[in-house]
Enzyme design. Sequence first.
Site, PDB file in Angstrom:
ATOM      1  N   THR A 173      50.672  48.051  32.494  1.00 26.69           N
ATOM      2  CA  THR A 173      51.744  47.549  33.359  1.00 26.69           C
ATOM      3  C   THR A 173      53.103  48.168  33.014  1.00 26.69           C
ATOM      4  OG1 THR A 173      51.859  45.634  31.884  1.00 26.69           O
ATOM      5  CG2 THR A 173      50.654  45.339  33.940  1.00 26.69           C
ATOM      6  N   TYR A 219      39.206  47.112  90.205  1.00 28.71           N
ATOM      7  CA  TYR A 219      38.966  48.377  89.520  1.00 28.71           C
ATOM      8  C   TYR A 219      37.943  49.188  90.290  1.00 28.71           C
ATOM      9  CZ  TYR A 219      37.876  51.279  85.397  1.00 28.71           C
ATOM     10  OH  TYR A 219      37.684  52.306  84.513  1.00 28.71           O
ATOM     11  N   ARG A 277      36.273  44.346  41.066  1.00 31.32           N
ATOM     12  CA  ARG A 277      35.471  43.145  41.322  1.00 31.32           C
ATOM     13  C   ARG A 277      35.477  42.701  42.785  1.00 31.32           C
ATOM     14  NH1 ARG A 277      36.374  38.171  38.255  1.00 31.32           N
ATOM     15  NH2 ARG A 277      38.377  38.831  37.407  1.00 31.32           N
TER      16      ARG A 277
HETATM   17  C1  UD1 Z   1      49.162  40.933  32.758  1.00 28.94           C
HETATM   18  C2  UD1 Z   1      50.126  40.630  31.620  1.00 28.94           C
HETATM   19  C3  UD1 Z   1      49.808  39.262  31.020  1.00 28.94           C
HETATM   20  C4  UD1 Z   1      49.835  38.202  32.099  1.00 28.94           C
HETATM   21  C5  UD1 Z   1      48.893  38.585  33.238  1.00 28.94           C
HETATM   22  C6  UD1 Z   1      49.057  37.632  34.388  1.00 28.94           C
HETATM   23  C7  UD1 Z   1      50.642  42.801  30.658  1.00 28.94           C
HETATM   24  C8  UD1 Z   1      50.393  43.728  29.531  1.00 28.94           C
HETATM   25  N1  UD1 Z   1      49.988  41.648  30.619  1.00 28.94           N
HETATM   26  O1  UD1 Z   1      47.876  41.042  32.159  1.00 28.94           O
HETATM   27  O2  UD1 Z   1      50.738  38.932  30.006  1.00 28.94           O
HETATM   28  O3  UD1 Z   1      49.461  36.951  31.549  1.00 28.94           O
HETATM   29  O4  UD1 Z   1      49.217  39.903  33.740  1.00 28.94           O
HETATM   30  O5  UD1 Z   1      48.048  37.884  35.336  1.00 28.94           O
HETATM   31  O6  UD1 Z   1      51.423  43.099  31.528  1.00 28.94           O
HETATM   32  N2  UD1 Z   1      48.636  47.508  37.291  1.00 28.94           N
HETATM   33  C9  UD1 Z   1      49.038  48.730  37.763  1.00 28.94           C
HETATM   34  N3  UD1 Z   1      48.965  49.811  36.928  1.00 28.94           N
HETATM   35  C10 UD1 Z   1      48.514  49.716  35.668  1.00 28.94           C
HETATM   36  C11 UD1 Z   1      48.094  48.456  35.195  1.00 28.94           C
HETATM   37  C12 UD1 Z   1      48.175  47.374  36.033  1.00 28.94           C
HETATM   38  O7  UD1 Z   1      49.464  48.861  38.909  1.00 28.94           O
HETATM   39  O8  UD1 Z   1      48.480  50.742  34.981  1.00 28.94           O
HETATM   40  C13 UD1 Z   1      48.700  46.346  38.180  1.00 28.94           C
HETATM   41  C14 UD1 Z   1      47.316  45.817  38.462  1.00 28.94           C
HETATM   42  O9  UD1 Z   1      46.812  46.371  39.649  1.00 28.94           O
HETATM   43  C15 UD1 Z   1      47.538  44.338  38.614  1.00 28.94           C
HETATM   44  C16 UD1 Z   1      48.745  44.064  37.705  1.00 28.94           C
HETATM   45  O10 UD1 Z   1      49.374  45.317  37.509  1.00 28.94           O
HETATM   46  O11 UD1 Z   1      47.919  44.010  39.913  1.00 28.94           O
HETATM   47  C17 UD1 Z   1      48.384  43.396  36.427  1.00 28.94           C
HETATM   48  O12 UD1 Z   1      47.555  44.249  35.683  1.00 28.94           O
HETATM   49  P1  UD1 Z   1      46.379  43.701  34.779  1.00 28.94           P
HETATM   50  O13 UD1 Z   1      45.787  44.844  34.054  1.00 28.94           O
HETATM   51  O14 UD1 Z   1      45.482  42.852  35.566  1.00 28.94           O
HETATM   52  O15 UD1 Z   1      47.182  42.814  33.732  1.00 28.94           O
HETATM   53  P2  UD1 Z   1      46.572  41.631  32.912  1.00 28.94           P
HETATM   54  O16 UD1 Z   1      45.660  42.162  31.892  1.00 28.94           O
HETATM   55  O17 UD1 Z   1      46.048  40.594  33.813  1.00 28.94           O
END
Ligand code: UD1
Length: 455
Positions: A78, A386, A14
């Site tokens: 995550t 210069y 985004r």
């Molecule tokens: C996550 C949490 C959620 C919390 C929210 C807060 C989990 C499953 N959920 O959800 O409980 O309320 O954050 O914002 O953890 N990332 C990686 N690799 C991956 C997946 C994610 O590096 O495979 C990084 C993303 O770049 C991001 C962060 O982890 O910076 C969070 O990932 P995202 O998928 O946005 O988690 P949410 O669905 O927001």
Amino acid sequence: MLNIIILAAGLGKRMRSDLPKVLHPIAGTPMLGHVLRTARALSPDRIIVVVGHGAERVREAFAADDVAFAPQAQQLGTGHAVMQALPLVLEGAADDACLVLYGDVPLVRADTLGALLQARGEGLALLTQTLADPIGYGRIVRDAQGRVRRIVEQKDASAQEQAITEINTGILAAPTAALRRWLSQVDNHNAQGEYYLTDIVGLAVRDGMPVAHAQPASAWETLGVNSRVQQAQLERIWQGEQARQLLEQGVTLADPARFDVRGELHCGRDVFIDVGCVFEGSVHLADGVRVGPHCVVRDAEIGAGTELEAYSHVQGALIGASARIGPYARLRPGAEVGAEAHVGNFVELKKTRLGRGSKANHLSYLGDAVIGERVNIGAGTITCNYDGVNKFQTVIGDDAFIGSDTQLVAPVTVGRGATLGAGTTLTRDAPEDQLTLSRPSQVAVPGWKRPKRKS
Ligand code: UD1
Ligand code: CA
């Protein structure tokens, strides 16, 4: 041992950008840079950054001795991301812990993380928040006694669970050995088909491990950036916070909402800063400094009582006390302005020392020059430093008077107390206390008539 794992593998679709999301700046510093600064403030034994999208650029930008990078080729969740970091985690004792942070949650404060680590004891600790509008976040599910049972993601939550207003910020601290064990048991049987880090909470409860929580001092600390709109919002929050701190230290800001610091600004007592200024790098303003509207100041030291007037641009400069700079002055790297000196409009200084009480008030270029005290530089004076290949120095002694529109063809020296007539092109040294001029003497032609139009 304390390990800090920073998740930074996400794409940031985004943002609609070619730049990896965590390299987008807040206050001139990439978001991941803010997280690393905060992480370092906790003196961890190791920092591990999980990288995926744009991994090479992220590594390049943040390569450092105390940072290790763990690749995550596919973003499977995550929990999966943290698992990629585990081979690099340092382990030694039973009280070892891992703190999980996010490269796109740049404003979390070290104090808040310290409180989270404190709350952990020997168990698991979650950074949570209570929000009026919790939609989209994982919810903290507690039992009748108020003990944390598990986290449920928005997409997996029942209507009843969706009514919970305590949310998971994502930041947590866990015992390292247990974290390994739990993550090896996490599966992806959920609404998003991802390995959820949040599933370790239920596993901790099953193991009888206490789950503590802490909340950030300010709600904005855990805001994440997924879009340019959110980036802009965090920028204003951060700037507002810096403005607030300066106001509390006794600095006057004409308008705290029209003021930007992209680095560190150190101010003495009774400093005044007008609207629209930008401070970059490391800037020191001594007691009583006044900065006029719309100045840009980068990596500079400004002495007590000095006034920087409107639209001045100062970079890599040292300015003494009670000097007057601007409006429309430009001080470039290596400019040193002595106490009580004046640098006026459209005057540019580069690698030049202007001595105490000297004045260059209008329209001049002074480069590679050493100028003494109480020197007057007339309007339009230029150091010709210069020759197209090399740079040469101009030296001007104390109390010299340089007439307007003079060119000093360097290398050249003007003696103490020398006077240069207006319009001089100085190609040889000018002796002390004498008048030197290079222009042909003025003539008036008697009997000369203006030509007349032929009829
Ligand atoms: C996550 C949490 C959620 C919390 C929210 C807060 C989990 C499953 N959920 O959800 O409980 O309320 O954050 O914002 O953890 N990332 C990686 N690799 C991956 C997946 C994610 O590096 O495979 C990084 C993303 O770049 C991001 C962060 O982890 O910076 C969070 O990932 P995202 O998928 O946005 O988690 P949410 O669905 O927001
Ligand atoms: Ca998110």
